[in-house]
Design a protein around this motif. Structure first.
Motif, mmCIF file in Angstrom:
data_model
loop_
_atom_site.group_PDB
_atom_site.id
_atom_site.type_symbol
_atom_site.label_atom_id
_atom_site.label_comp_id
_atom_site.label_asym_id
_atom_site.label_seq_id
_atom_site.Cartn_x
_atom_site.Cartn_y
_atom_site.Cartn_z
ATOM 1 N N ASN B 59 -16.789 15.946 8.206
ATOM 2 C CA ASN B 59 -18.035 16.138 7.465
ATOM 3 C C ASN B 59 -18.687 14.796 7.121
ATOM 4 O O ASN B 59 -19.912 14.678 7.111
ATOM 5 C CB ASN B 59 -17.782 16.952 6.189
ATOM 6 N N LYS B 62 -20.349 13.511 10.200
ATOM 7 C CA LYS B 62 -21.600 14.237 10.404
ATOM 8 C C LYS B 62 -22.723 13.621 9.576
ATOM 9 O O LYS B 62 -23.863 13.501 10.026
ATOM 10 C CB LYS B 62 -21.391 15.703 10.002
ATOM 11 N N THR B 66 -26.140 11.864 10.742
ATOM 12 C CA THR B 66 -27.433 12.294 10.195
ATOM 13 C C THR B 66 -28.255 11.082 9.758
ATOM 14 O O THR B 66 -29.440 10.959 10.090
ATOM 15 C CB THR B 66 -27.214 13.231 8.987
#
Lengths: 98, 98
Positions: B59, B62, B66
């Motif tokens: 996560n 990620k 982003t």
């Protein structure tokens, strides 16, 4: 170190020392990447380091599973008591392979 | 915090603070699992915690990606200079998805 409800069998975890050392290295690696993020280092450099940590973590998990198969499961089978151990392993694998 | 060869664009990494906080939590989690291994805790308990750390790590990756897409890539496209950034992203994804 052992729990009170230990049976006559002894769960020898041959790889525990190596597992502790690997986790110590991973801890240091995560700390270093945290510092990279604080220093506003480039995103791709950070992503590569996170991928390396994930790989080290997977290799550590593999070693824990090896310990579990070599000691706990073999002992449980000797005692004709393998159902619970097999279910635990299934649950552990479920959390890694989705 | 910025490198000397910064151009007129400003790479705003909106999620950096959250990334640092997540890495700090992961670092503490790894330290706790290392202690579990030292305390000779059961293999399945340790495996579940390692799986949780891996998920938290993914996560975090990620979020770094982003940041990279929202800032670096958009800036690079504005400057007609996206080839290198796209190649970096491809390399990063290669290290996660094999």
């Amino acid at each position: 170190m052992k729990s009170d409800h230990e049976h006559q069998h002894h769960h020898e975890h041959k790889h525990r020392k190596s597992i502790v050392n690997r986790l110590a290295r991973i801890e240091g690696h995560v700390r270093a990447v945290k510092q990279m993020a604080l220093d506003d280092r480039d995103c791709p450099d950070i992503l590569l380091q996170i991928a390396a940590i994930r790989k080290a973590l997977d290799n550590t998990a593999k070693l824990v599973l090896t310990d579990h198969l070599e000691s706990c499961l073999v002992d449980a089978v000797h005692e004709g008591n393998e159902e619970k151990v097999l279910q635990d392993i299934k649950n552990s694998l479920d959390s890694f392979i989705r």
